[in-house]
Design an enzyme around this catalytic site. Structure first.
Site, mmCIF file in Angstrom:
data_model
loop_
_atom_site.group_PDB
_atom_site.id
_atom_site.type_symbol
_atom_site.label_atom_id
_atom_site.label_comp_id
_atom_site.label_asym_id
_atom_site.label_seq_id
_atom_site.Cartn_x
_atom_site.Cartn_y
_atom_site.Cartn_z
ATOM 1 N N CYS A 96 5.708 17.656 53.875
ATOM 2 C CA CYS A 96 5.820 15.695 54.624
ATOM 3 C C CYS A 96 6.299 15.994 55.831
ATOM 4 O O CYS A 96 6.990 16.569 56.767
ATOM 5 C CB CYS A 96 7.588 15.528 53.703
ATOM 6 S SG CYS A 96 7.858 14.338 54.139
ATOM 7 N N GLY A 97 5.126 14.814 56.009
ATOM 8 C CA GLY A 97 4.835 14.412 57.541
ATOM 9 C C GLY A 97 5.887 14.296 58.369
ATOM 10 O O GLY A 97 6.632 14.324 59.111
ATOM 11 N N HIS A 98 6.620 13.061 57.844
ATOM 12 C CA HIS A 98 7.776 11.686 58.511
ATOM 13 C C HIS A 98 8.810 12.539 57.933
ATOM 14 O O HIS A 98 9.860 12.651 58.896
ATOM 15 C CB HIS A 98 7.004 10.829 57.596
ATOM 16 C CG HIS A 98 8.558 10.990 56.163
ATOM 17 N ND1 HIS A 98 8.586 11.050 54.989
ATOM 18 C CD2 HIS A 98 10.061 10.213 56.431
ATOM 19 C CE1 HIS A 98 9.496 10.970 53.934
ATOM 20 N NE2 HIS A 98 10.530 10.892 55.043
ATOM 21 N N ASP A 257 5.058 5.013 49.859
ATOM 22 C CA ASP A 257 5.523 5.607 51.796
ATOM 23 C C ASP A 257 5.831 4.290 52.456
ATOM 24 O O ASP A 257 4.704 3.785 53.070
ATOM 25 C CB ASP A 257 4.745 6.710 51.535
ATOM 26 C CG ASP A 257 5.320 7.279 52.507
ATOM 27 O OD1 ASP A 257 6.370 7.171 53.483
ATOM 28 O OD2 ASP A 257 4.961 8.927 53.462
ATOM 29 N N GLY A 262 2.646 11.759 57.294
ATOM 30 C CA GLY A 262 1.784 12.160 58.167
ATOM 31 C C GLY A 262 1.078 12.864 57.423
ATOM 32 O O GLY A 262 -0.247 13.324 58.369
ATOM 33 N N THR A 263 0.960 13.865 56.054
ATOM 34 C CA THR A 263 0.184 15.038 55.419
ATOM 35 C C THR A 263 -0.957 14.148 55.300
ATOM 36 O O THR A 263 -2.482 14.901 55.305
ATOM 37 C CB THR A 263 0.185 15.143 54.157
ATOM 38 O OG1 THR A 263 1.125 14.255 53.338
ATOM 39 C CG2 THR A 263 1.917 16.624 54.580
#
Length: 341
Positions: A96-98, A257, A262-263
């Site tokens: 998870c990017g965020h 989201d 981010g991903t």
């Protein structure tokens, strides 16, 4: 006025935050030990033995239909600062990017793991189910202003595929991996715009496309079976500000989201590289459904289990919104949560 739960009730401490508008509820104390030599093993153990705690924290009445969280664990690598499992209302993410951006903000500001520093700023080496992710917060005047993280390699599975989607006809999509697998579709194919007032339509489209693609394509991750599934759908649109693209990520069972994802941005970078439209180190700005932005860059190209891949760097900012202490009354019939969409 204060209240303390009985000693035999669970007590879970969290730090609340958001990155680009997407929440991250970080469990910092009270989660049972999660054994496992890898993060995928820890993920399986959490799912099989403590999923009631995930649902209690993510679903109503403590959470909501679009809640997101992170559980900190011991690292599984010798040089790791922490392990992290990402959770949502429908299960556990692979990356998870965020969430990494939020952790890169919260951990240095709270004294939690992340002691190593380069050029005066901390470096956070996080073990995730998808692999090692390295976050580099930038601290100004004692606070984290932004976080850039190096993600796991991102690559394209296929370009310009098509699939029949009930109620929408035959549509075109790209399939890419950026820590999770996404189907990328132009929102114009569905006569829907990526804006906050179109969220209900975006959810309907995202669910329909995810079902159709998942039924039509068998996804196999080259290194781990647990990573081989379609996580979500990224619907793209023209930018409203100074970004290069606007998108909405619909994942799990219709979660939206709020951040640019981010991903998902990592997958955008892989797609740009595959099409020859994005050069190394060239900034690529992605707007979210609410207008928040993450900036992505291709740092290098690598061979990833026989596939040509890019190493993405994603940058954004996050903020702490509070702290919480949760418990579960054993007599509460709704104690482990419920969901209304």
């Amino acid at each position: 006025m204060t209240w303390e739960p009985p000693a035999d009730w669970p007590r879970i401490e969290t730090i609340e935050s958001h990155a680009g508008g997407e929440p991250l509820r970080i469990v910092v104390d009270g989660m049972p030990d999660l054994p496992g030599e890898t993060m995928l093993e820890k993920r399986r153990y959490a799912r099989e033995h403590h999923d009631d705690l995930r649902t209690a924290l993510m679903l109503e009445p403590r959470g909501h239909a679009d809640m997101y969280g992170a559980v900190l664990t011991e690292p599984v690598t010798p040089d790791g600062d922490a392990g992290v499992l990402f959770t949502h209302t429908d299960g556990y993410s692979t990356m998870c990017g965020h969430g990494v951006i939020a952790l890169g903000t919260v951990l240095p500001e709270t004294g939690l793991p992340g002691r190593d520093r380069e050029d005066g700023d901390p470096v956070l080496r996080l073990d995730t189910p998808a692999g090692r992710v390295t976050a580099r917060p930038t601290i100004e005047d004692g606070r984290v202003e932004r976080v850039a993280f190096e993600n796991v390699p991102a690559y394209v599975v296929s370009l310009a595929e098509s699939v029949h989607v009930p109620d929408y006809g035959r549509i075109e999509y790209d399939l890419a991996f950026g820590g999770a697998y996404y189907a990328y579709c132009d929102a114009a194919q569905f006569d829907v715009s990526v804006d906050g007032d179109s969220v209900a339509d975006l959810i309907d489209v995202g669910r329909a496309v995810k079902r159709a693609v998942a039924a039509d394509v068998s996804i196999t991750h080259p290194a781990a079976d647990d990573l081989g599934f379609l996580y979500g759908v990224v619907l793209t649109d023209e930018p409203r500000g100074e970004g290069d693209v606007r998108n909405a990520c619909i994942f799990a069972d219709g979660e939206v989201d709020r951040s640019p994802t981010g991903t998902g941005v990592s997958g955008h970078l892989a797609l740009g590289h595959a099409r020859g439209t994005l050069a190394p180190d060239e900034p690529y700005v992605v707007e979210s459904v609410i207008g928040s932005t993450f900036t992505g860059r291709i740092r290098e190209t690598v061979d990833y289990h026989g596939r040509e891949a890019v190493v993405p760097e994603i940058e954004g900012s996050a903020h702490v919104t509070g702290t919480s202490t949760f418990t579960v009354d054993p007599a509460d019939p709704l104690g482990t949560g419920f969901s209304l969409r």
